[in-house]
Write a protein that holds these residues in place. Sequence first.
Motif, PDB file in Angstrom:
ATOM      1  N   LYS A   1       0.837  -1.209   0.000  1.00  0.00           N
ATOM      2  CA  LYS A   1       0.000   0.000   0.000  1.00  0.00           C
ATOM      3  C   LYS A   1       0.871   1.258   0.000  1.00  0.00           C
ATOM      4  O   LYS A   1       0.590   2.212  -0.734  1.00  0.00           O
ATOM      5  CB  LYS A   1      -0.925   0.021   1.217  1.00  0.00           C
ATOM      6  N   MET A   2       1.929   1.263   0.811  1.00  0.00           N
ATOM      7  CA  MET A   2       2.811   2.427   0.861  1.00  0.00           C
ATOM      8  C   MET A   2       3.502   2.669  -0.483  1.00  0.00           C
ATOM      9  O   MET A   2       3.605   3.804  -0.939  1.00  0.00           O
ATOM     10  CB  MET A   2       3.868   2.263   1.955  1.00  0.00           C
ATOM     11  N   ILE A   3       3.957   1.611  -1.127  1.00  0.00           N
ATOM     12  CA  ILE A   3       4.630   1.757  -2.419  1.00  0.00           C
ATOM     13  C   ILE A   3       3.650   2.255  -3.475  1.00  0.00           C
ATOM     14  O   ILE A   3       3.968   3.129  -4.284  1.00  0.00           O
ATOM     15  CB  ILE A   3       5.293   0.430  -2.846  1.00  0.00           C
ATOM     16  N   THR A   4       2.424   1.736  -3.456  1.00  0.00           N
ATOM     17  CA  THR A   4       1.414   2.175  -4.415  1.00  0.00           C
ATOM     18  C   THR A   4       1.083   3.647  -4.218  1.00  0.00           C
ATOM     19  O   THR A   4       0.947   4.395  -5.193  1.00  0.00           O
ATOM     20  CB  THR A   4       0.144   1.319  -4.275  1.00  0.00           C
ATOM     21  N   ILE A   5       0.975   4.083  -2.978  1.00  0.00           N
ATOM     22  CA  ILE A   5       0.718   5.498  -2.701  1.00  0.00           C
ATOM     23  C   ILE A   5       1.882   6.350  -3.186  1.00  0.00           C
ATOM     24  O   ILE A   5       1.694   7.413  -3.775  1.00  0.00           O
ATOM     25  CB  ILE A   5       0.471   5.713  -1.191  1.00  0.00           C
TER      26      ILE A   5
ATOM     27  N   LYS B   1       3.887   5.935  -5.619  1.00  0.00           N
ATOM     28  CA  LYS B   1       4.106   5.980  -7.060  1.00  0.00           C
ATOM     29  C   LYS B   1       3.645   7.308  -7.665  1.00  0.00           C
ATOM     30  O   LYS B   1       4.119   7.694  -8.716  1.00  0.00           O
ATOM     31  CB  LYS B   1       3.390   4.808  -7.741  1.00  0.00           C
ATOM     32  N   GLU B   2       2.741   7.997  -6.996  1.00  0.00           N
ATOM     33  CA  GLU B   2       2.289   9.321  -7.445  1.00  0.00           C
ATOM     34  C   GLU B   2       2.703  10.344  -6.388  1.00  0.00           C
ATOM     35  O   GLU B   2       2.075  10.438  -5.331  1.00  0.00           O
ATOM     36  CB  GLU B   2       0.774   9.321  -7.634  1.00  0.00           C
ATOM     37  N   PRO B   3       3.767  11.102  -6.623  1.00  0.00           N
ATOM     38  CA  PRO B   3       4.342  11.958  -5.567  1.00  0.00           C
ATOM     39  C   PRO B   3       3.619  13.296  -5.372  1.00  0.00           C
ATOM     40  O   PRO B   3       4.183  14.351  -5.554  1.00  0.00           O
ATOM     41  CB  PRO B   3       5.777  12.172  -6.053  1.00  0.00           C
ATOM     42  N   THR B   4       2.363  13.242  -4.952  1.00  0.00           N
ATOM     43  CA  THR B   4       1.642  14.472  -4.622  1.00  0.00           C
ATOM     44  C   THR B   4       1.871  14.805  -3.158  1.00  0.00           C
ATOM     45  O   THR B   4       2.332  13.959  -2.374  1.00  0.00           O
ATOM     46  CB  THR B   4       0.132  14.305  -4.885  1.00  0.00           C
ATOM     47  N   LEU B   5       1.526  16.017  -2.784  1.00  0.00           N
ATOM     48  CA  LEU B   5       1.691  16.440  -1.393  1.00  0.00           C
ATOM     49  C   LEU B   5       0.830  15.589  -0.462  1.00  0.00           C
ATOM     50  O   LEU B   5       1.275  15.180   0.612  1.00  0.00           O
ATOM     51  CB  LEU B   5       1.342  17.920  -1.242  1.00  0.00           C
ATOM     52  N   ALA B   6      -0.397  15.310  -0.883  1.00  0.00           N
ATOM     53  CA  ALA B   6      -1.294  14.497  -0.056  1.00  0.00           C
ATOM     54  C   ALA B   6      -0.715  13.100   0.153  1.00  0.00           C
ATOM     55  O   ALA B   6      -0.772  12.559   1.267  1.00  0.00           O
ATOM     56  CB  ALA B   6      -2.665  14.408  -0.713  1.00  0.00           C
ATOM     57  N   ASN B   7      -0.152  12.514  -0.897  1.00  0.00           N
ATOM     58  CA  ASN B   7       0.436  11.181  -0.771  1.00  0.00           C
ATOM     59  C   ASN B   7       1.676  11.200   0.105  1.00  0.00           C
ATOM     60  O   ASN B   7       1.928  10.263   0.864  1.00  0.00           O
ATOM     61  CB  ASN B   7       0.758  10.607  -2.144  1.00  0.00           C
TER      62      ASN B   7
ATOM     63  N   LYS C   1      13.390   8.030   0.738  1.00  0.00           N
ATOM     64  CA  LYS C   1      13.906   6.927  -0.080  1.00  0.00           C
ATOM     65  C   LYS C   1      12.766   6.238  -0.837  1.00  0.00           C
ATOM     66  O   LYS C   1      12.926   5.858  -2.000  1.00  0.00           O
ATOM     67  CB  LYS C   1      14.628   5.907   0.813  1.00  0.00           C
ATOM     68  N   LEU C   2      11.616   6.109  -0.189  1.00  0.00           N
ATOM     69  CA  LEU C   2      10.456   5.482  -0.817  1.00  0.00           C
ATOM     70  C   LEU C   2      10.018   6.259  -2.054  1.00  0.00           C
ATOM     71  O   LEU C   2       9.779   5.678  -3.112  1.00  0.00           O
ATOM     72  CB  LEU C   2       9.314   5.380   0.194  1.00  0.00           C
TER      73      LEU C   2
ATOM     74  N   ALA D   1       9.690   3.666  -5.201  1.00  0.00           N
ATOM     75  CA  ALA D   1       8.479   3.773  -6.023  1.00  0.00           C
ATOM     76  C   ALA D   1       8.778   3.906  -7.519  1.00  0.00           C
ATOM     77  O   ALA D   1       8.107   3.256  -8.330  1.00  0.00           O
ATOM     78  CB  ALA D   1       7.612   4.929  -5.529  1.00  0.00           C
ATOM     79  N   PRO D   2       9.772   4.709  -7.953  1.00  0.00           N
ATOM     80  CA  PRO D   2      10.058   4.766  -9.395  1.00  0.00           C
ATOM     81  C   PRO D   2      10.518   3.424  -9.977  1.00  0.00           C
ATOM     82  O   PRO D   2      10.288   3.139 -11.150  1.00  0.00           O
ATOM     83  CB  PRO D   2      11.178   5.808  -9.499  1.00  0.00           C
ATOM     84  N   LYS D   3      11.145   2.593  -9.144  1.00  0.00           N
ATOM     85  CA  LYS D   3      11.591   1.281  -9.600  1.00  0.00           C
ATOM     86  C   LYS D   3      10.400   0.390  -9.977  1.00  0.00           C
ATOM     87  O   LYS D   3      10.499  -0.447 -10.872  1.00  0.00           O
ATOM     88  CB  LYS D   3      12.421   0.623  -8.492  1.00  0.00           C
ATOM     89  N   TYR D   4       9.259   0.587  -9.298  1.00  0.00           N
ATOM     90  CA  TYR D   4       8.065  -0.218  -9.546  1.00  0.00           C
ATOM     91  C   TYR D   4       7.001   0.544 -10.328  1.00  0.00           C
ATOM     92  O   TYR D   4       5.824   0.196 -10.276  1.00  0.00           O
ATOM     93  CB  TYR D   4       7.468  -0.681  -8.215  1.00  0.00           C
TER      94      TYR D   4
END
Length: 113
Positions: free
Chosen positions: A47-51, A53-59, A75-76, A81-84
């Motif tokens: 769940k953390m990695i999926t969140i 993947k889109e680097p918004t302020l809310a995420n 680091k995430l 996240a870009p790796k996945y």
Amino acid sequence: MPGTRKLGRPTAHRTAMLRAMVTFLLEKGRIETTVTRAKEVRSLTEKMITIAKEPTLANKRLVMSFVTKESVAKKLFDEIAPKYADRNGGYCRIIKTGARRGDAAEMAIITLL
């Protein structure tokens, strides 16, 4: 559904333990724990990695509210996240390693792919 296993702990203790384990898994890339804990950690980590993947302020705020170290959250978003980015789930692998010597609990190693 994540969060349904009680793991023999009160709610606050269980939440703190899982937050610490997710943080350590994201930091080190691999941990050894029991199978039931590994399954819970896997669902929360994915769940953390999926969140992330889109680097918004809310995420970023969502991740920072769960991950206990700021450096791990950075680091995430920057490395993990870009790796996945092209992968739809399945970021973690659980490998069963056998019974623990003391209490014969089924042990497993959980790793990031």
